[in-house]
Design a protein around this motif. Sequence first.
Motif, PDB file in Angstrom:
ATOM      1  N   TRP A 373       0.828  -1.209   0.000  1.00 61.27           N
ATOM      2  CA  TRP A 373       0.000   0.000   0.000  1.00 61.27           C
ATOM      3  C   TRP A 373       0.862   1.258   0.000  1.00 61.27           C
ATOM      4  CZ3 TRP A 373      -4.760   0.466  -1.408  1.00 61.27           C
ATOM      5  CH2 TRP A 373      -5.635  -0.616  -1.280  1.00 61.27           C
ATOM      6  N   LEU A 374       1.968   1.223   0.746  1.00 62.79           N
ATOM      7  CA  LEU A 374       2.888   2.368   0.747  1.00 62.79           C
ATOM      8  C   LEU A 374       3.456   2.577  -0.651  1.00 62.79           C
ATOM      9  CD1 LEU A 374       4.475   4.570   2.228  1.00 62.79           C
ATOM     10  CD2 LEU A 374       6.192   2.831   2.794  1.00 62.79           C
ATOM     11  N   ALA A 375       3.871   1.483  -1.295  1.00 60.24           N
ATOM     12  CA  ALA A 375       4.418   1.592  -2.651  1.00 60.24           C
ATOM     13  C   ALA A 375       3.383   2.171  -3.609  1.00 60.24           C
ATOM     14  CB  ALA A 375       4.870   0.210  -3.130  1.00 60.24           C
ATOM     15  N   GLY A 376       2.139   1.763  -3.452  1.00 64.24           N
ATOM     16  CA  GLY A 376       1.089   2.270  -4.328  1.00 64.24           C
ATOM     17  C   GLY A 376       0.881   3.769  -4.189  1.00 64.24           C
ATOM     18  N   THR A 377       0.901   4.272  -2.940  1.00 61.18           N
ATOM     19  CA  THR A 377       0.720   5.714  -2.743  1.00 61.18           C
ATOM     20  C   THR A 377       1.898   6.502  -3.310  1.00 61.18           C
ATOM     21  OG1 THR A 377       1.749   5.673  -0.526  1.00 61.18           O
ATOM     22  CG2 THR A 377      -0.629   5.316  -0.643  1.00 61.18           C
ATOM     23  N   GLN A 378       3.090   5.931  -3.204  1.00 58.52           N
ATOM     24  CA  GLN A 378       4.275   6.615  -3.740  1.00 58.52           C
ATOM     25  C   GLN A 378       4.258   6.615  -5.260  1.00 58.52           C
ATOM     26  OE1 GLN A 378       7.005   4.105  -1.598  1.00 58.52           O
ATOM     27  NE2 GLN A 378       7.368   5.623   0.008  1.00 58.52           N
ATOM     28  N   LEU A 379       3.841   5.518  -5.856  1.00 63.43           N
ATOM     29  CA  LEU A 379       3.752   5.462  -7.311  1.00 63.43           C
ATOM     30  C   LEU A 379       2.708   6.449  -7.819  1.00 63.43           C
ATOM     31  CD1 LEU A 379       4.744   4.006  -9.869  1.00 63.43           C
ATOM     32  CD2 LEU A 379       2.892   2.351  -9.545  1.00 63.43           C
ATOM     33  N   GLU A 380       1.610   6.580  -7.078  1.00 61.08           N
ATOM     34  CA  GLU A 380       0.535   7.504  -7.446  1.00 61.08           C
ATOM     35  C   GLU A 380       1.054   8.934  -7.522  1.00 61.08           C
ATOM     36  OE1 GLU A 380      -3.547   7.885  -8.498  1.00 61.08           O
ATOM     37  OE2 GLU A 380      -2.444   6.068  -7.968  1.00 61.08           O
ATOM     38  N   GLN A 381       2.067   9.253  -6.731  1.00 61.53           N
ATOM     39  CA  GLN A 381       2.618  10.613  -6.686  1.00 61.53           C
ATOM     40  C   GLN A 381       3.842  10.781  -7.587  1.00 61.53           C
ATOM     41  OE1 GLN A 381       2.587  12.272  -2.408  1.00 61.53           O
ATOM     42  NE2 GLN A 381       2.436  10.052  -2.094  1.00 61.53           N
ATOM     43  N   GLY A 382       4.168   9.738  -8.363  1.00 64.04           N
ATOM     44  CA  GLY A 382       5.305   9.829  -9.272  1.00 64.04           C
ATOM     45  C   GLY A 382       6.642   9.551  -8.625  1.00 64.04           C
ATOM     46  N   VAL A 400       8.830 -15.922   3.379  1.00 64.67           N
ATOM     47  CA  VAL A 400       8.319 -16.668   4.531  1.00 64.67           C
ATOM     48  C   VAL A 400       6.795 -16.572   4.624  1.00 64.67           C
ATOM     49  CG1 VAL A 400      10.433 -16.495   5.879  1.00 64.67           C
ATOM     50  CG2 VAL A 400       8.738 -14.648   5.998  1.00 64.67           C
ATOM     51  N   ILE A 401       6.142 -16.162   3.522  1.00 65.59           N
ATOM     52  CA  ILE A 401       4.688 -15.973   3.524  1.00 65.59           C
ATOM     53  C   ILE A 401       4.070 -16.785   2.394  1.00 65.59           C
ATOM     54  CG2 ILE A 401       2.816 -14.305   3.196  1.00 65.59           C
ATOM     55  CD1 ILE A 401       4.660 -12.161   4.282  1.00 65.59           C
ATOM     56  N   ASP A 402       2.990 -17.481   2.693  1.00 65.44           N
ATOM     57  CA  ASP A 402       2.195 -18.131   1.652  1.00 65.44           C
ATOM     58  C   ASP A 402       0.814 -17.496   1.692  1.00 65.44           C
ATOM     59  OD1 ASP A 402       0.922 -19.687  -0.141  1.00 65.44           O
ATOM     60  OD2 ASP A 402       1.277 -21.608   0.850  1.00 65.44           O
ATOM     61  N   SER A 403       0.666 -16.387   0.974  1.00 63.33           N
ATOM     62  CA  SER A 403      -0.582 -15.640   0.970  1.00 63.33           C
ATOM     63  C   SER A 403      -0.882 -15.153  -0.439  1.00 63.33           C
ATOM     64  CB  SER A 403      -0.495 -14.434   1.927  1.00 63.33           C
ATOM     65  OG  SER A 403      -1.609 -13.584   1.779  1.00 63.33           O
ATOM     66  N   PRO A 404      -1.776 -15.839  -1.157  1.00 60.31           N
ATOM     67  CA  PRO A 404      -2.151 -15.360  -2.488  1.00 60.31           C
ATOM     68  C   PRO A 404      -2.643 -13.913  -2.480  1.00 60.31           C
ATOM     69  CG  PRO A 404      -2.926 -17.596  -2.176  1.00 60.31           C
ATOM     70  CD  PRO A 404      -2.393 -17.138  -0.836  1.00 60.31           C
ATOM     71  N   ARG A 405      -3.207 -13.478  -1.347  1.00 63.30           N
ATOM     72  CA  ARG A 405      -3.667 -12.086  -1.263  1.00 63.30           C
ATOM     73  C   ARG A 405      -2.472 -11.138  -1.412  1.00 63.30           C
ATOM     74  NH1 ARG A 405      -5.861  -9.110   3.637  1.00 63.30           N
ATOM     75  NH2 ARG A 405      -5.157 -10.948   4.769  1.00 63.30           N
ATOM     76  N   VAL A 406      -1.362 -11.447  -0.735  1.00 63.13           N
ATOM     77  CA  VAL A 406      -0.159 -10.623  -0.858  1.00 63.13           C
ATOM     78  C   VAL A 406       0.393 -10.711  -2.279  1.00 63.13           C
ATOM     79  CG1 VAL A 406       2.234 -10.339  -0.098  1.00 63.13           C
ATOM     80  CG2 VAL A 406       0.443 -10.804   1.586  1.00 63.13           C
ATOM     81  N   ALA A 407       0.461 -11.926  -2.814  1.00 64.44           N
ATOM     82  CA  ALA A 407       0.980 -12.106  -4.176  1.00 64.44           C
ATOM     83  C   ALA A 407       0.144 -11.327  -5.180  1.00 64.44           C
ATOM     84  CB  ALA A 407       1.000 -13.591  -4.527  1.00 64.44           C
ATOM     85  N   HIS A 409      -1.477  -8.518  -4.656  1.00 60.55           N
ATOM     86  CA  HIS A 409      -1.120  -7.108  -4.548  1.00 60.55           C
ATOM     87  C   HIS A 409       0.184  -6.810  -5.296  1.00 60.55           C
ATOM     88  CE1 HIS A 409      -4.239  -5.585  -2.052  1.00 60.55           C
ATOM     89  NE2 HIS A 409      -3.962  -6.361  -1.019  1.00 60.55           N
ATOM     90  N   ILE A 410       1.141  -7.713  -5.165  1.00 61.88           N
ATOM     91  CA  ILE A 410       2.437  -7.498  -5.817  1.00 61.88           C
ATOM     92  C   ILE A 410       2.278  -7.509  -7.332  1.00 61.88           C
ATOM     93  CG2 ILE A 410       4.718  -8.510  -6.210  1.00 61.88           C
ATOM     94  CD1 ILE A 410       4.614  -9.493  -3.291  1.00 61.88           C
ATOM     95  N   HIS A 411       1.511  -8.459  -7.848  1.00 56.00           N
ATOM     96  CA  HIS A 411       1.319  -8.528  -9.304  1.00 56.00           C
ATOM     97  C   HIS A 411       0.545  -7.303  -9.808  1.00 56.00           C
ATOM     98  CE1 HIS A 411       3.117 -12.392 -10.106  1.00 56.00           C
ATOM     99  NE2 HIS A 411       2.457 -12.938  -9.088  1.00 56.00           N
ATOM    100  N   GLU A 412      -0.416  -6.829  -9.025  1.00 57.59           N
ATOM    101  CA  GLU A 412      -1.153  -5.630  -9.416  1.00 57.59           C
ATOM    102  C   GLU A 412      -0.217  -4.422  -9.465  1.00 57.59           C
ATOM    103  OE1 GLU A 412      -3.980  -2.708 -10.319  1.00 57.59           O
ATOM    104  OE2 GLU A 412      -3.892  -4.885 -10.649  1.00 57.59           O
ATOM    105  N   PHE A 413       0.682  -4.308  -8.481  1.00 57.31           N
ATOM    106  CA  PHE A 413       1.658  -3.214  -8.475  1.00 57.31           C
ATOM    107  C   PHE A 413       2.552  -3.311  -9.708  1.00 57.31           C
ATOM    108  CE2 PHE A 413       5.925  -1.658  -7.391  1.00 57.31           C
ATOM    109  CZ  PHE A 413       5.636  -0.334  -7.088  1.00 57.31           C
ATOM    110  N   HIS A 414       2.985  -4.534 -10.024  1.00 59.98           N
ATOM    111  CA  HIS A 414       3.839  -4.728 -11.192  1.00 59.98           C
ATOM    112  C   HIS A 414       3.122  -4.305 -12.468  1.00 59.98           C
ATOM    113  CE1 HIS A 414       5.837  -7.533 -14.269  1.00 59.98           C
ATOM    114  NE2 HIS A 414       6.681  -6.560 -14.018  1.00 59.98           N
ATOM    115  N   ARG A 415       1.828  -4.600 -12.564  1.00 57.72           N
ATOM    116  CA  ARG A 415       1.053  -4.194 -13.734  1.00 57.72           C
ATOM    117  C   ARG A 415       1.042  -2.673 -13.878  1.00 57.72           C
ATOM    118  NH1 ARG A 415      -3.469  -2.067 -14.938  1.00 57.72           N
ATOM    119  NH2 ARG A 415      -4.113  -1.878 -12.760  1.00 57.72           N
TER     120      ARG A 415
END
Length: 438
Positions: A373-382, A400-407, A409-415
């Motif tokens: 979420w922090l990365a998303g707000t920073q990307l939003e501001q350039g 150390v995490i097995d969470s498709p929810r986290v994965a 978010h990461i793929h959405e950020f990459h997009r």
Amino acid sequence: MPASQPQGALLPVLLASPEWQHACQKRDFTRIFQMVKLKAGIYPSRITALCGMTPSRVGEVMAGRRGLAHIDVIERVADGLRIPGAMLGLAHRPWEIPASAPENERSPAPVSRLAHGAAATGSVAGESLDHLLPLADSQVTRSTLAALRSSVEDYWRRDDQHGGAPLRPAVVGNLTYVTQVMRHAGEALGRDLRSLAAELARLAGWAYFDACQYSTARIYFSQALGLSLGQEDRLFMANVLSCMSLQATYDGNPAEAIALACKAQDVARGIGDQPLVMSMLHLREAFAHASLRDASACHQAIDRSRDFFERARGRTDEAPSWVRYFDETKLIIDSGIALARLGEAPRAEPLIAEGLRREASAHQRGRALHAFWLAGTQLEQGKLGDACHSAELALDLTAVIDSPRVAGHIHEFHRRLAPCAREAPVIRFEQRMRESLG
């Protein structure tokens, strides 16, 4: 064999064993068939009939001379032996969801008849697992109940640290066991077992939510609500409704999420003064308003959350144990996330950054989500460099995490990085992403 026909069932204690889960994860059908024979008394001839395979093929698999690779065969084995789909990396199997039952008795892992296994095991024809387990475990006592509760607490800790997805088989196995034995327990112990079953159903719902299997999660949450009826713990119902509200937000149903959050508030309000619970519930409402881009309603919900939190200061011990995670750090982070959902990145960034700085390192799944979420707000501001750096923190935690929810978010950020694909921070991030996620 068609899934609709009667089939054998595996004991919950086998489904919950680490050796079984490891074999399923590796799709080691040699070990799976061997354990089915040794632990469940289902012999090769019965495996042949249940799974629609030839005797020679079953024999070759059991001897380790042949494996199973075709998905249709693996699905037949899952259906024939009643192996939950998640254990074998499959979709949720149709038989895992009961077709019809009273809401307060509905179990997403229904008990199957042992008619097919009876001849092999020597049991009386027609006996059900529902009947046999209580006979074997008639010694259920308060000590047993305490041990089961301790397991639930441990599951929640592991969910917080490593994600809920890998916990699903064990949690569902425990839920099945508890719902069976509680029907044969005395009134007082039965009431406590029912309360424990409700919590296990909520935990199962949360684990499937973290795995992004929302329809299955909803079934378990609904089961938790049904089990809680008559338990005189309406705050638990508010807790389940809050979980369903968050899931609805993730699932793209913000109007439903608002209705669920407000219903949870009504339930909690009817109990009396519960400021910490109300603070958390108003932020769940804020998430949903933000998804609808309703700035006024979102800000009002955030303000109400802060007001209730101030009233809760110094009174944490009075709040239910399940809401005590909602401390000042969580209030700050969630307020920032609500603003980020609303599109107010400049206001959201410092809140999420401060919350992430304060957050305990043990909360690894939460830290990974919040770093996204922090990365998303920073990307939003350039702020491309800062955004990629924050996202790399989330990547570091995925080891150390097995969470498709986290994965997800990461793929959405990459997009969202696609327009900047040639920039050095993005190239570096993509390299880290390949190393971390494969």
